[in-house]
Design a protein around this motif. Structure first.
Motif, short mmCIF file in Angstrom:
data_model
loop_
_atom_site.label_atom_id
_atom_site.label_comp_id
_atom_site.label_asym_id
_atom_site.label_seq_id
_atom_site.Cartn_x
_atom_site.Cartn_y
_atom_site.Cartn_z
N ASN A 1 32.55 84.40 19.84
CA ASN A 1 32.68 84.99 21.17
C ASN A 1 31.77 84.28 22.18
O ASN A 1 32.17 84.06 23.33
N VAL A 2 30.59 83.93 21.75
CA VAL A 2 29.69 83.17 22.64
C VAL A 2 30.32 81.82 22.98
O VAL A 2 30.35 81.41 24.15
N ASP A 3 30.84 81.13 21.96
CA ASP A 3 31.49 79.84 22.19
C ASP A 3 32.71 79.99 23.11
O ASP A 3 32.98 79.13 23.95
N GLN B 1 20.83 82.28 25.81
CA GLN B 1 20.05 83.31 25.12
C GLN B 1 20.88 84.02 24.06
O GLN B 1 20.41 84.26 22.94
N LEU B 2 22.13 84.32 24.39
CA LEU B 2 23.00 85.01 23.44
C LEU B 2 23.33 84.13 22.23
O LEU B 2 23.56 84.64 21.13
N SER B 3 23.37 82.82 22.45
CA SER B 3 23.68 81.91 21.34
C SER B 3 22.57 81.89 20.29
O SER B 3 22.80 81.47 19.14
N GLU B 4 21.39 82.35 20.64
CA GLU B 4 20.25 82.37 19.71
C GLU B 4 20.14 83.69 18.95
O GLU B 4 19.31 83.84 18.06
N VAL B 5 20.98 84.65 19.32
CA VAL B 5 20.89 85.98 18.71
C VAL B 5 21.38 85.95 17.26
O VAL B 5 22.44 85.39 16.97
N LYS B 6 20.61 86.57 16.38
CA LYS B 6 20.99 86.78 14.98
C LYS B 6 21.04 88.28 14.76
O LYS B 6 20.00 88.94 14.64
N LEU B 7 22.24 88.82 14.73
CA LEU B 7 22.41 90.26 14.73
C LEU B 7 21.74 90.96 13.54
O LEU B 7 21.16 92.04 13.69
N HIS B 8 21.81 90.35 12.37
CA HIS B 8 21.27 91.01 11.18
C HIS B 8 19.76 91.18 11.24
O HIS B 8 19.21 92.04 10.56
N SER B 9 19.10 90.34 12.06
CA SER B 9 17.64 90.40 12.12
C SER B 9 17.13 91.35 13.19
O SER B 9 15.92 91.53 13.33
N LEU B 10 18.03 91.97 13.96
CA LEU B 10 17.62 92.84 15.05
C LEU B 10 17.58 94.30 14.62
O LEU B 10 18.30 94.71 13.70
N SER B 11 16.78 95.07 15.33
CA SER B 11 16.78 96.51 15.11
C SER B 11 18.07 97.07 15.69
O SER B 11 18.70 96.44 16.56
#
Length: 340
Positions: A19-21, A65-75
């Motif tokens: 989606n970011v791409d 910024q969104l391209s650097e997001v790793k969902l599994h590592s977030l609260s």
């Protein structure tokens, strides 16, 4: 074997990255489409295009910024914030494309309006010239008419006096001062007399046929000349009236054209061509997150119905115990690896 939760989070992250791409690609397509805008249309979009430069830089920064997001590592709360953010960026990309198609259509309308106005102005200028030309032709013909009438009047009067000198009529003194209209009437009377049973004139004197033919020719020539110029004058007057009416019509067309006001038109086809997507796809990005958060440390495996969490380092021990409790898993410590 790796637990399915691990794969679910991998699939979710891939979906996020796609989606970011996609948003990067859509933004790039929007920017490339601007390069195809012709200069005459671009002239009406100057301030809009300038404003889009700033918003483009902002969108690029947000996408980076969104391209650097790793969902599994977030609260969970931080994860929801990022999902809301990508949905907002997707909405802004759509709005950017929508505004571009509408502004471009508005500029096209304005260009068309301007071209039509120029055409109408040219028609008015031409109509004004035609009107002036027609009025000048009427004026010139009037001068020519008066000149020709004066000349033909002189010829008829001179010929009439010559005729009287030769005819020696009894009432000659009364006939000397006749004007052209009276001369024509007199000649018509003589013509009628010749057509009657008795061809006698006043004082019972016959007018010689040659003399009468001569004055008839002069009268006929006088009438033909003036009739021709009169017809020409009428034709030119009619042309002048028509030219004036044409000018008035073109001026009304200018008034009807009025000032520019853009119309709301359906730009969906232009939008689809620009992005090649359904608006609803960006307006409602779906992220079906796994029901369980992944372990914060180690690697999750499963065998049958039992889960196992494999850790390697001492520092992961306490967190591993908490993850096992939450995920209903058994803690497995790698042999000879629990050192640091």
């Amino acid at each position: 074997m790796p637990d399915k939760l691990e794969q679910q989070w991998l699939d979710t992250q891939e979906h996020w990255d796609r989606n970011v791409d996609k948003l990067y690609a859509q933004l790039e397509k929007i920017e490339n489409s601007k390069k195809t805008i012709t200069d005459d249309i671009r002239n009406f979009m100057g301030s809009f295009l300038t404003g889009q430069l700033t918003s483009k830089r902002s969108l690029i920064k947000e996408l980076d910024q969104l391209s650097e997001v790793k969902l599994h590592s977030l609260s969970p709360s931080h994860r929801e914030e990022q999902i809301a953010k990508i949905e907002e960026v997707a909405k802004n990309v759509l709005n950017r494309a929508t505004r571009l198609t509408k502004e471009q259509d508005k500029a096209v309308q304005q260009l068309q309006w301007k071209n039509k106005q120029a055409t109408l102005n040219n028609k008015v200028q031409l109509a004004m010239k035609e009107k002036q030309k027609a009025e000048q032709a009427v004026s010139d013909n009037e001068v020519e008419f008066n000149k020709e009438k004066k000349e033909q009047t002189s010829l008829l009067i001179d010929g009439w006096l010559d005729f009287l000198d030769k005819a020696l009529l009894a009432d000659q003194e009364e006939l000397i001062d006749l004007n052209c209209d009276d001369i024509i009437k007199w000649v018509n009377i003589q013509n009628n007399k010749q057509n009657s049973a008795k061809n006698k004139i006043i004082n019972n004197e016959d007018i010689k046929n040659d003399d009468l033919k001569s004055i008839r020719r002069l009268v006929s020539n006088y009438q033909q000349k003036l009739s021709f110029i009169s017809k020409e004058n009428k034709k030119l007057n009619d042309a002048s009236v028509n030219a004036k009416a044409h000018l008035e019509r073109t001026e009304r067309d200018i008034d009807k054209h009025g000032v520019f006001s853009a119309k709301e038109r359906d730009t969906q086809s232009a939008f689809d061509k620009l992005l090649g997507i359904d608006k609803s796809e960006n307006a409602n990005m779906q992220f079906d997150l796994p029901k369980e958060d992944p372990p914060q440390v180690g690697k999750l495996f499963s065998k049958g119905q039992q889960r196992y969490l494999l850790i390697k380092y001492q520092k992961e021990l306490e967190q591993g115990k908490m993850d096992c409790k939450r995920l209903n898993a058994k803690l497995v410590i790698a042999k000879d690896e629990l050192n640091g």
